[in-house]
Design a protein around this motif. Sequence first.
Motif, short mmCIF file in Angstrom:
data_model
loop_
_atom_site.label_atom_id
_atom_site.label_comp_id
_atom_site.label_asym_id
_atom_site.label_seq_id
_atom_site.Cartn_x
_atom_site.Cartn_y
_atom_site.Cartn_z
N VAL A 140 0.85 -1.18 0.00
CA VAL A 140 0.00 0.00 0.00
C VAL A 140 0.89 1.24 0.00
CG1 VAL A 140 -1.68 1.33 1.36
CG2 VAL A 140 -1.91 -1.15 1.15
N GLY A 141 0.54 2.20 -0.87
CA GLY A 141 1.21 3.50 -0.84
C GLY A 141 0.44 4.42 0.10
N ILE A 142 1.16 5.19 0.87
CA ILE A 142 0.52 6.09 1.83
C ILE A 142 1.14 7.48 1.73
CG2 ILE A 142 2.07 5.27 3.68
CD1 ILE A 142 -0.27 5.83 5.65
N SER A 143 0.29 8.49 1.72
CA SER A 143 0.73 9.89 1.69
C SER A 143 0.07 10.61 2.86
CB SER A 143 0.35 10.56 0.37
OG SER A 143 0.91 9.88 -0.73
N ARG A 144 0.84 11.47 3.50
CA ARG A 144 0.31 12.25 4.62
C ARG A 144 0.55 13.72 4.34
NH1 ARG A 144 -0.90 10.74 9.85
NH2 ARG A 144 0.14 8.73 9.54
N THR A 145 -0.52 14.52 4.33
CA THR A 145 -0.40 15.95 4.08
C THR A 145 0.13 16.66 5.31
OG1 THR A 145 -2.64 16.47 4.81
CG2 THR A 145 -2.36 15.77 2.50
N ASN A 146 0.50 17.94 5.13
CA ASN A 146 0.99 18.71 6.26
C ASN A 146 -0.05 18.86 7.36
OD1 ASN A 146 3.44 19.07 5.02
ND2 ASN A 146 2.93 21.08 4.13
N SER A 147 -1.32 18.81 6.97
CA SER A 147 -2.39 18.95 7.97
C SER A 147 -2.69 17.63 8.68
CB SER A 147 -3.66 19.46 7.29
OG SER A 147 -4.13 18.52 6.34
N GLY A 148 -2.04 16.55 8.22
CA GLY A 148 -2.26 15.25 8.86
C GLY A 148 -3.21 14.33 8.13
N ARG A 149 -3.78 14.79 7.03
CA ARG A 149 -4.69 13.94 6.26
C ARG A 149 -3.90 12.79 5.63
NH1 ARG A 149 -7.71 15.43 0.60
NH2 ARG A 149 -9.02 13.55 0.48
N ALA A 168 -3.77 1.03 -2.93
CA ALA A 168 -3.07 -0.22 -3.25
C ALA A 168 -2.22 0.03 -4.48
CB ALA A 168 -4.07 -1.33 -3.50
N ILE A 169 -0.95 -0.35 -4.43
CA ILE A 169 -0.04 -0.03 -5.53
C ILE A 169 0.42 -1.27 -6.29
CG2 ILE A 169 0.80 2.11 -4.50
CD1 ILE A 169 3.20 0.59 -3.42
N VAL A 170 0.28 -2.44 -5.69
CA VAL A 170 0.69 -3.69 -6.32
C VAL A 170 -0.35 -4.75 -5.95
CG1 VAL A 170 2.51 -5.44 -6.51
CG2 VAL A 170 3.14 -3.06 -6.10
N GLY A 171 -0.50 -5.77 -6.80
CA GLY A 171 -1.45 -6.83 -6.52
C GLY A 171 -1.10 -7.61 -5.26
#
Length: 237
Positions: free
Chosen positions: A44-53, A58-61
């Motif tokens: 799983v790819g995960i991104s976190r914004t400066n505000s915490g969002r 899913a990036i691969v099977g």
Amino acid sequence: MAFSSFADRLPDPNYKITEAGENSGSGLAGPGFASVKFSSDQPVGISRTNSGRVITRAIVGHTWKINITYNPMTREQFEPVYSFLLEKRGRLKPFYVVLPQYSSPRTSTSGTISFQSGESAGANNFITSGHDSVTGGLRPGDMFTISDSQNSNHKKTYQVVRVNDSTNKLSSDSDLNTTDERRYYITPPLEKSVTSGSTLNYTNPLIRVIQNSDVQEYDLGTNNLYQFNLNLEEAQP
């Protein structure tokens, strides 16, 4: 006696292989597993914004991964397994394995469970019918494969994570209405589209795997017993 095909399932106490390579009750049983490590790998790819969002995707099977450890074995116990694996030439040729903890459903079950309608790839739930003529039924934790007459390459193995029926279901589910229906939620989502009437194989579900290394090795102790373990990962056609 001539036979139609070579065995393509890892030998175990319930699956015997002759020295000619045939699955037969007169063959040599593979040894049981001392332990099994079973992993569900969903990158799983995960991104976190400066505000915490947090944003996830899913990036691969999905892939099942299996580590099998055997008890020390005599040569007679060891050779059916090792010879079978050597013929696969490391990661070159896939084969099947049945894990003892998933060889049968949690509740004794018999009868045909089939897709009520066609489903698209990516669906994480579906309705099955025919449960009025089924003894038992699948429960969370049970594993299955799918037999689809329109797609013989659908070899993915799935695990049930929720089961709804006409009484216990989401209030918004207007499609689950009769006692012979179940809605199964699964992981991972369907890898391929499935046609109506395809059936669930819940007894001895075959996990299609390859070895995760091209090197096969074992340890032989002074007691003349072989020590061996096996690392596998799911491989789809």
